[in-house]
Design a protein around this motif. Structure first.
Motif, PDB file in Angstrom:
ATOM      1  N   LEU A 115     -37.687  38.027 -24.350  1.00 57.74           N
ATOM      2  CA  LEU A 115     -37.322  36.804 -23.648  1.00 57.74           C
ATOM      3  C   LEU A 115     -35.810  36.752 -23.503  1.00 57.74           C
ATOM      4  O   LEU A 115     -35.084  37.434 -24.235  1.00 57.74           O
ATOM      5  CB  LEU A 115     -37.792  35.563 -24.431  1.00 57.74           C
ATOM      6  CG  LEU A 115     -39.295  35.342 -24.537  1.00 57.74           C
ATOM      7  CD1 LEU A 115     -39.614  34.310 -25.609  1.00 57.74           C
ATOM      8  CD2 LEU A 115     -39.857  34.902 -23.194  1.00 57.74           C
ATOM      9  N   MET A 116     -35.338  35.908 -22.608  1.00 68.03           N
ATOM     10  CA  MET A 116     -33.906  35.632 -22.478  1.00 68.03           C
ATOM     11  C   MET A 116     -33.670  34.281 -23.102  1.00 68.03           C
ATOM     12  O   MET A 116     -34.440  33.361 -22.832  1.00 68.03           O
ATOM     13  CB  MET A 116     -33.488  35.598 -21.015  1.00 68.03           C
ATOM     14  CG  MET A 116     -33.346  36.958 -20.407  1.00 68.03           C
ATOM     15  SD  MET A 116     -32.009  37.917 -21.112  1.00 68.03           S
ATOM     16  CE  MET A 116     -30.572  37.026 -20.613  1.00 68.03           C
ATOM     17  N   PRO A 117     -32.685  34.088 -23.900  1.00 67.51           N
ATOM     18  CA  PRO A 117     -31.650  35.021 -24.296  1.00 67.51           C
ATOM     19  C   PRO A 117     -32.117  35.977 -25.388  1.00 67.51           C
ATOM     20  O   PRO A 117     -33.207  35.814 -25.952  1.00 67.51           O
ATOM     21  CB  PRO A 117     -30.523  34.113 -24.796  1.00 67.51           C
ATOM     22  CG  PRO A 117     -31.214  32.926 -25.325  1.00 67.51           C
ATOM     23  CD  PRO A 117     -32.441  32.750 -24.463  1.00 67.51           C
ATOM     24  N   LEU A 118     -31.282  36.915 -25.684  1.00 70.31           N
ATOM     25  CA  LEU A 118     -31.547  37.915 -26.716  1.00 70.31           C
ATOM     26  C   LEU A 118     -31.938  37.234 -28.023  1.00 70.31           C
ATOM     27  O   LEU A 118     -31.341  36.241 -28.417  1.00 70.31           O
ATOM     28  CB  LEU A 118     -30.282  38.762 -26.908  1.00 70.31           C
ATOM     29  CG  LEU A 118     -30.420  40.001 -27.793  1.00 70.31           C
ATOM     30  CD1 LEU A 118     -31.425  40.974 -27.180  1.00 70.31           C
ATOM     31  CD2 LEU A 118     -29.068  40.673 -27.943  1.00 70.31           C
ATOM     32  N   ASN A 119     -32.953  37.739 -28.691  1.00 71.93           N
ATOM     33  CA  ASN A 119     -33.478  37.260 -29.975  1.00 71.93           C
ATOM     34  C   ASN A 119     -34.330  35.999 -29.897  1.00 71.93           C
ATOM     35  O   ASN A 119     -34.758  35.487 -30.932  1.00 71.93           O
ATOM     36  CB  ASN A 119     -32.362  37.074 -31.014  1.00 71.93           C
ATOM     37  CG  ASN A 119     -31.665  38.376 -31.312  1.00 71.93           C
ATOM     38  OD1 ASN A 119     -32.303  39.426 -31.430  1.00 71.93           O
ATOM     39  ND2 ASN A 119     -30.340  38.337 -31.396  1.00 71.93           N
ATOM     40  N   ALA A 120     -34.579  35.489 -28.695  1.00 73.14           N
ATOM     41  CA  ALA A 120     -35.509  34.369 -28.561  1.00 73.14           C
ATOM     42  C   ALA A 120     -36.917  34.885 -28.832  1.00 73.14           C
ATOM     43  O   ALA A 120     -37.292  35.960 -28.373  1.00 73.14           O
ATOM     44  CB  ALA A 120     -35.416  33.750 -27.176  1.00 73.14           C
ATOM     45  N   MET A 121     -37.696  34.113 -29.600  1.00 73.70           N
ATOM     46  CA  MET A 121     -39.063  34.506 -29.947  1.00 73.70           C
ATOM     47  C   MET A 121     -40.115  33.660 -29.253  1.00 73.70           C
ATOM     48  O   MET A 121     -41.295  33.995 -29.282  1.00 73.70           O
ATOM     49  CB  MET A 121     -39.258  34.400 -31.457  1.00 73.70           C
ATOM     50  CG  MET A 121     -38.414  35.361 -32.253  1.00 73.70           C
ATOM     51  SD  MET A 121     -38.843  35.298 -34.001  1.00 73.70           S
ATOM     52  CE  MET A 121     -37.481  34.345 -34.622  1.00 73.70           C
ATOM     53  N   ILE A 122     -39.697  32.531 -28.649  1.00 70.53           N
ATOM     54  CA  ILE A 122     -40.640  31.617 -28.011  1.00 70.53           C
ATOM     55  C   ILE A 122     -39.979  30.968 -26.801  1.00 70.53           C
ATOM     56  O   ILE A 122     -38.781  30.695 -26.801  1.00 70.53           O
ATOM     57  CB  ILE A 122     -41.127  30.530 -29.007  1.00 70.53           C
ATOM     58  CG1 ILE A 122     -42.160  29.594 -28.351  1.00 70.53           C
ATOM     59  CG2 ILE A 122     -39.955  29.761 -29.601  1.00 70.53           C
ATOM     60  CD1 ILE A 122     -42.852  28.663 -29.323  1.00 70.53           C
ATOM     61  N   GLU A 123     -40.798  30.734 -25.777  1.00 69.09           N
ATOM     62  CA  GLU A 123     -40.375  29.955 -24.617  1.00 69.09           C
ATOM     63  C   GLU A 123     -41.558  29.106 -24.188  1.00 69.09           C
ATOM     64  O   GLU A 123     -42.688  29.594 -24.133  1.00 69.09           O
ATOM     65  CB  GLU A 123     -39.928  30.856 -23.466  1.00 69.09           C
ATOM     66  CG  GLU A 123     -39.406  30.082 -22.284  1.00 69.09           C
ATOM     67  CD  GLU A 123     -38.712  30.965 -21.259  1.00 69.09           C
ATOM     68  OE1 GLU A 123     -38.559  30.497 -20.113  1.00 69.09           O
ATOM     69  OE2 GLU A 123     -38.313  32.098 -21.588  1.00 69.09           O
ATOM     70  N   ILE A 124     -41.299  27.833 -23.909  1.00 69.88           N
ATOM     71  CA  ILE A 124     -42.360  26.901 -23.518  1.00 69.88           C
ATOM     72  C   ILE A 124     -42.031  26.346 -22.140  1.00 69.88           C
ATOM     73  O   ILE A 124     -40.986  25.742 -21.942  1.00 69.88           O
ATOM     74  CB  ILE A 124     -42.476  25.726 -24.514  1.00 69.88           C
ATOM     75  CG1 ILE A 124     -42.730  26.234 -25.931  1.00 69.88           C
ATOM     76  CG2 ILE A 124     -43.589  24.770 -24.071  1.00 69.88           C
ATOM     77  CD1 ILE A 124     -42.597  25.160 -27.005  1.00 69.88           C
ATOM     78  N   GLN A 125     -42.943  26.550 -21.209  1.00 73.31           N
ATOM     79  CA  GLN A 125     -42.829  25.979 -19.876  1.00 73.31           C
ATOM     80  C   GLN A 125     -43.942  24.944 -19.758  1.00 73.31           C
ATOM     81  O   GLN A 125     -45.059  25.177 -20.240  1.00 73.31           O
ATOM     82  CB  GLN A 125     -42.990  27.068 -18.825  1.00 73.31           C
ATOM     83  CG  GLN A 125     -42.723  26.604 -17.422  1.00 73.31           C
ATOM     84  CD  GLN A 125     -42.770  27.769 -16.446  1.00 73.31           C
ATOM     85  OE1 GLN A 125     -43.481  28.744 -16.650  1.00 73.31           O
ATOM     86  NE2 GLN A 125     -42.005  27.663 -15.371  1.00 73.31           N
TER      87      GLN A 125
END
Length: 189
Positions: A115-125
């Motif tokens: 994912l962006m940014p580097l080292n992100a482990m989760i993204e919620i849309q």
């Protein structure tokens, strides 16, 4: 028919996303489209190498975006959750319960390689419909409490407690469509 236009909703509690060529929150009619939120701090970097810390921050950022448009978390009708390690799915769903109680949005959990940014482990849309959820936290926690402050039952949207629902379910299971006793469990197979 009145035309509906796209409105960019400013989210003052989050960083300005225009340098990254996206909007944090877009409103069309009562529908909100929320940009993917990672566990980022004010510096647009991940808040911690810990998954739970990142997940909480991502959920907080989703809440901030919905609130900026005049909504509440319960207005969220669907979310797509991207994880770099799907083994963290149960950790996330446990945290989501803390935020949503028992009124969960529809959801998909998708494993991704990065994912962006580097080292992100989760993204919620997420997508929300303003006015579709409960407006106050008291409505979400409408169970009764005993003298020790413990929840002694929960109520559904019709105001029925769990014992009433269970009784109604048992009654409906013993009657056929015409309202006659079905003798369920006593029939020959």
């Amino acid at each position: 028919m009145t035309p509906t236009f796209k409105e960019i909703v400013p989210v003052p509690a989050l960083e300005d996303s225009t340098p990254f060529a996206y909007s944090q929150c877009v409103k069309v009619g009562p529908t909100l489209y929320l940009a993917g939120q990672c566990g980022l701090g004010d510096d647009h970097e991940v808040v911690s190498p810990d998954f739970a810390d990142q997940a909480r921050r991502a959920l907080d950022r989703v809440r901030l975006a919905v609130e900026a448009a005049g909504g509440v978390l319960d207005d969220i009708v669907t979310m797509t959750v991207f994880l770099t390690d799907t083994r963290m799915g149960r950790v996330f769903t446990g945290l989501r319960k803390e935020y949503f109680g028992d009124r969960f949005p529809a959801s998909a959990l998708v494993g991704v390689s990065s994912l962006m940014p580097l080292n992100a482990m989760i993204e919620i849309q997420a997508v929300a419909v303003l006015g579709s959820g409960m407006r106050d936290s008291g409505a979400r926690d409408s169970g009764t409490r005993d003298s020790g402050g413990r929840d002694s039952g929960t109520r559904d949207s019709g105001g029925r407690d769990s014992e009433t629902r269970d009784s109604e379910t048992r009654d409906s299971e013993t009657r056929d469509l015409g309202g006659r006793e079905s003798g369920r469990g006593d029939r020959d197979a």
